[in-house]
Write a protein that holds these residues in place. Structure first.
Motif, short mmCIF file in Angstrom:
data_model
loop_
_atom_site.label_atom_id
_atom_site.label_comp_id
_atom_site.label_asym_id
_atom_site.label_seq_id
_atom_site.Cartn_x
_atom_site.Cartn_y
_atom_site.Cartn_z
N ARG A 1 0.84 -1.21 0.00
CA ARG A 1 0.00 0.00 0.00
C ARG A 1 0.87 1.26 0.00
NH1 ARG A 1 -5.51 1.38 1.78
NH2 ARG A 1 -5.54 3.61 2.18
N THR A 2 1.97 1.20 0.75
CA THR A 2 2.90 2.33 0.77
C THR A 2 3.46 2.57 -0.63
OG1 THR A 2 3.49 1.90 3.08
CG2 THR A 2 5.03 3.22 1.78
N GLU A 3 3.81 1.49 -1.32
CA GLU A 3 4.30 1.58 -2.68
C GLU A 3 3.25 2.18 -3.60
OE1 GLU A 3 6.71 0.28 -6.24
OE2 GLU A 3 7.03 1.17 -4.26
N LEU A 4 2.00 1.74 -3.45
CA LEU A 4 0.91 2.26 -4.29
C LEU A 4 0.70 3.74 -4.04
CD1 LEU A 4 -1.35 1.44 -6.32
CD2 LEU A 4 -2.86 1.15 -4.35
N GLU A 5 0.72 4.15 -2.77
CA GLU A 5 0.51 5.56 -2.43
C GLU A 5 1.59 6.45 -3.03
OE1 GLU A 5 0.33 5.23 1.81
OE2 GLU A 5 -1.87 5.23 1.85
N ALA A 6 2.79 5.89 -3.19
CA ALA A 6 3.91 6.66 -3.72
C ALA A 6 3.82 6.82 -5.24
CB ALA A 6 5.23 6.00 -3.34
N ARG B 1 0.27 9.45 -10.53
CA ARG B 1 1.42 10.18 -11.09
C ARG B 1 1.56 9.86 -12.56
NH1 ARG B 1 4.21 12.33 -6.85
NH2 ARG B 1 3.80 11.40 -4.81
N SER B 2 2.02 10.83 -13.33
CA SER B 2 2.03 10.67 -14.78
C SER B 2 3.35 10.17 -15.35
CB SER B 2 1.66 12.00 -15.46
OG SER B 2 2.56 13.01 -15.05
N ASP B 3 4.41 10.12 -14.54
CA ASP B 3 5.68 9.67 -15.10
C ASP B 3 5.65 8.16 -15.34
OD1 ASP B 3 7.42 8.39 -12.52
OD2 ASP B 3 5.86 9.84 -11.99
N ALA B 4 6.34 7.74 -16.37
CA ALA B 4 6.29 6.35 -16.83
C ALA B 4 6.75 5.37 -15.75
CB ALA B 4 7.16 6.18 -18.08
N GLU B 5 7.74 5.75 -14.96
CA GLU B 5 8.25 4.85 -13.93
C GLU B 5 7.17 4.54 -12.88
OE1 GLU B 5 11.65 4.52 -10.40
OE2 GLU B 5 11.56 6.32 -11.67
N SER B 6 6.47 5.57 -12.44
CA SER B 6 5.40 5.36 -11.44
C SER B 6 4.31 4.46 -11.98
CB SER B 6 4.81 6.71 -11.01
OG SER B 6 5.76 7.48 -10.32
N VAL B 7 3.92 4.68 -13.24
CA VAL B 7 2.88 3.86 -13.86
C VAL B 7 3.33 2.41 -13.92
CG1 VAL B 7 1.59 3.43 -15.99
CG2 VAL B 7 1.94 5.79 -15.21
#
Length: 332
Positions: A262-267, A271-277
């Motif tokens: 969940r912590t990972e998901l919240e981070a 967000r629109s950057d490719a890495e976060s997606v």
């Protein structure tokens, strides 16, 4: 449903036209009617040109399943011998009114123009019919329900404000029910039922039970395809993760993930950057969301068939099965 067989079409100028072809012709007629026949004041020319532009830009194209479902459902409810051409014409027109319901949400005045067009068309073509008031009430109520669903969706996931505590399955189902299921599934069939003379509240409630269930699965499927669909097939690149959408994938994932996940998901979510997606998608893969989705699809289809058996005792099962064939196992 919409892609009716030729036997369900109408002969015109020596050719047998399908309902889809008749639907296209009906659009041209209604554009002419709304922008040329109703008004003669030259001062309104620019405004009417704008209405014509809005109609032509927004309405044609796409699968048009909602609009075509009115005539498709009516053909299941009424025998061909009892369905005169003028009633076919009215069903096509009501179908276009449903198509106009779903567009113009971002441009307020365009939306008002289109809404006005709906009721002008209904008044012009259906005012003398026994079902006219039922159609008016159906459209106004569905509009309100859809607007409520849209408001709830916007409040649940405002842009750039991540609050995963709002993403509950209860809220997700409410958004889907009001924003999608009433308008896309119940509205076309209910319109056809009224046109076929079926006014009994119990029958409408029975149909609603089946169709809202179907509408919920349709949106879940849309959410899944947004992430896992092939853009070459779906015709679009999904953005639910970037847009902070309250989708079935994120809501279901929240119910089974660990605190660390969940912590990972919240981070990463919203967000629109490719890495976060990609990190969100990797999390979905770890949680085996594709497997969970396909299990849900099978369960939903079994539940739907039971609902049809239980509630469609006095309605042709084809009305509902026509919808089901179009949505289950679809890939776009």
């Amino acid at each position: 449903m919409g892609d009716s067989r030729c036997s369900n079409g109408v002969q015109q100028k020596g050719k047998m036209l399908s309902d889809a072809q008749l639907f296209d012709l009906e659009f041209e007629k209604l554009v002419s009617e709304l922008t040329e026949q109703d008004f003669t004041d030259p001062v309104l020319t620019d405004a009417l040109n704008r209405l014509r532009e809005v109609l032509r830009y927004n309405a044609p194209g796409g699968k048009r399943n909602r609009g075509l479902s009115v005539i498709g459902s009516l053909r299941e409810l009424v025998s061909p011998s009892e369905l005169p051409p003028d009633e076919v014409h009215r069903a096509l027109l009501v179908g276009w009114c449903i198509e106009l319901e779903g567009i113009g949400l971002d441009a307020i005045n365009d939306a008002f123009l289109l809404e006005g067009a709906i009721y002008r068309l209904l008044r012009r073509h259906c005012r003398g019919q026994r079902y006219y008031v039922h159609l008016l009430e159906l459209f106004t109520e569905t509009s309100f329900q859809t607007e409520l669903g849209q408001a709830l969706d916007l409040m649940t996931a405002p842009p750039h404000k991540i609050d995963l505590d709002r993403f509950t399955m209860e809220r997700y189902k409410a958004i889907v029910k009001y924003k999608t299921a009433f308008y896309s599934f119940y509205l076309p069939v209910a319109a056809a039922m009224y046109m076929a003379g079926i006014e009994n509240e119990t029958e409408h409630n029975n149909a609603k039970t089946i169709l809202l269930e179907m509408g919920e699965f349709f949106q879940i499927q849309d959410d899944y395809l947004d992430c896992y669909g092939d853009p070459a097939v779906t015709g679009k690149i999904g953005t639910d993760i970037q847009d902070n959408k309250c989708s079935w994938l994120v809501v279901s994932a929240l119910g089974i993930m660990t605190p660390q996940q969940r912590t990972e998901l919240e981070a990463c979510y919203g967000r629109s950057d490719a890495e976060s997606v990609e990190r969100v998608k990797a999390l979905y893969d770890t949680l085996e969301m594709p497997i969970r989705y396909h299990q849900h699809e099978e369960e939903s289809y079994r539940r739907l068939k039971k609902l049809i058996q239980l509630h469609a005792t006095n309605l042709p099962h084809a009305v509902f099965l026509n919808f089901a064939k179009k949505i289950y196992k679809r890939n776009k």
